[in-house]
Design a protein around this motif. Sequence first.
Motif, short mmCIF file in Angstrom:
data_model
loop_
_atom_site.label_atom_id
_atom_site.label_comp_id
_atom_site.label_asym_id
_atom_site.label_seq_id
_atom_site.Cartn_x
_atom_site.Cartn_y
_atom_site.Cartn_z
N GLU A 148 9.82 -42.38 30.69
CA GLU A 148 9.73 -43.83 30.00
C GLU A 148 9.91 -43.80 28.50
OE1 GLU A 148 5.71 -44.84 31.35
OE2 GLU A 148 6.30 -45.17 33.49
N GLY A 149 10.87 -43.12 28.00
CA GLY A 149 11.16 -43.18 26.69
C GLY A 149 10.15 -42.27 25.73
N ARG A 150 9.18 -41.71 26.44
CA ARG A 150 8.51 -40.79 25.59
C ARG A 150 8.89 -39.41 25.31
NH1 ARG A 150 5.06 -43.84 28.82
NH2 ARG A 150 4.06 -45.46 27.90
N LYS A 151 8.54 -38.50 24.63
CA LYS A 151 8.86 -37.32 24.35
C LYS A 151 8.37 -36.16 25.51
CE LYS A 151 9.26 -37.53 19.20
NZ LYS A 151 8.68 -37.03 18.02
N GLN A 152 7.26 -36.46 25.99
CA GLN A 152 6.69 -35.08 26.87
C GLN A 152 6.30 -36.00 28.10
OE1 GLN A 152 4.17 -32.15 24.15
NE2 GLN A 152 3.32 -34.13 24.53
N HIS A 182 12.12 -27.98 30.83
CA HIS A 182 10.93 -27.32 31.47
C HIS A 182 10.26 -26.27 30.63
CE1 HIS A 182 9.09 -24.84 34.76
NE2 HIS A 182 8.34 -25.78 34.53
N THR A 183 8.88 -26.71 30.37
CA THR A 183 8.21 -25.80 29.25
C THR A 183 6.98 -25.21 29.87
OG1 THR A 183 6.78 -27.75 28.63
CG2 THR A 183 8.64 -27.66 27.67
N ASN A 236 11.58 -30.66 44.38
CA ASN A 236 10.11 -29.69 44.90
C ASN A 236 10.57 -28.24 45.25
OD1 ASN A 236 9.00 -32.35 45.06
ND2 ASN A 236 7.53 -31.51 46.55
N TYR A 237 11.60 -28.21 45.75
CA TYR A 237 11.78 -26.49 46.02
C TYR A 237 12.23 -25.76 44.66
CZ TYR A 237 12.24 -28.44 50.77
OH TYR A 237 11.99 -29.11 51.84
N ASP A 238 12.86 -26.51 43.80
CA ASP A 238 13.20 -25.71 42.42
C ASP A 238 11.89 -25.56 41.67
OD1 ASP A 238 15.71 -25.92 43.08
OD2 ASP A 238 16.41 -27.50 41.91
N PHE A 239 10.84 -26.46 41.80
CA PHE A 239 9.62 -26.08 41.14
C PHE A 239 8.56 -25.43 41.98
CE2 PHE A 239 12.15 -28.90 38.51
CZ PHE A 239 11.83 -27.97 37.13
N SER A 264 3.90 -29.34 36.59
CA SER A 264 4.84 -29.19 35.53
C SER A 264 5.06 -30.03 34.46
CB SER A 264 6.20 -29.16 36.36
OG SER A 264 6.33 -28.20 37.52
N VAL A 265 5.53 -29.42 33.30
CA VAL A 265 5.69 -30.16 32.07
C VAL A 265 7.03 -30.11 31.57
CG1 VAL A 265 4.77 -30.25 29.75
CG2 VAL A 265 3.09 -29.39 31.66
#
Length: 235
Positions: free
Chosen positions: A65-69, A195-196, A141-144, A184-185
């Motif tokens: 939504e346009g935010r950084k995180q 992905h952090t 979902n599978y990748d994470f 996930s962040v």
Amino acid sequence: MNSPKVVSREEFTVARKKLLESEKELSHVRDRVNAERRALPMVEIDKDYVFDGPDGPLSLLGLFEGRKQLIVYHFMMPPGSDHLCPGCTMLSDNVGHLAHLHDRDTTFVAVARAPLAEITPVKERMGWVFPWYSSEGSDFNYDFHVSLDADVAPIEYNYRTAEELEAAGLDWMLTGPGDWHGLSVFLRRGKRVYHTYSTYARGTDLLNGTFNYLDLTPLGRQGDGFYSPSRTGKE
């Protein structure tokens, strides 16, 4: 029902001061772990995930939504699910006003593999106002590692392979519903997404305000469900 023994105010104060030292130690450990978490390296996302939302399809970048995180809660709800995960439901009930996160350039959303047509009535019935998207048809979902299907991707949950889960006595996870919870962040730099961090199992306890309140009480969480330390200590 077990309850603390009754003592004098003096004895209570001695015991409380002893616990205070442990609480201070825990605070220092928590601060250190938080700093280590912030210092984790990150991985650039190189796949075009597509999510279904109330206003149509959008990319992982669009979820920001346009935010950084971006914080994504992986809600345990596969397509055709005839029930809601009690743990995910309880955690979602604890999601508060998002304005404070938004003020810090951070977006929170939930994502489930169920189609939007199944998600929307649940969201409305429960009175949840946070954004909730469907990842149906994508590899997200599978990748994470919150959807476990060896025919789609190698099984991994909470950074353990299927063999390691079995060795830890968690083989029941391999025959369960196939979808599990997690968080996930992501960080955005322009149009590039990284992905952090991801956490699973009891790693999501911090999001559950009810648990944090109950952990202050003598009776604690009062249960042996999925989120009870007595069951999930190995996770």
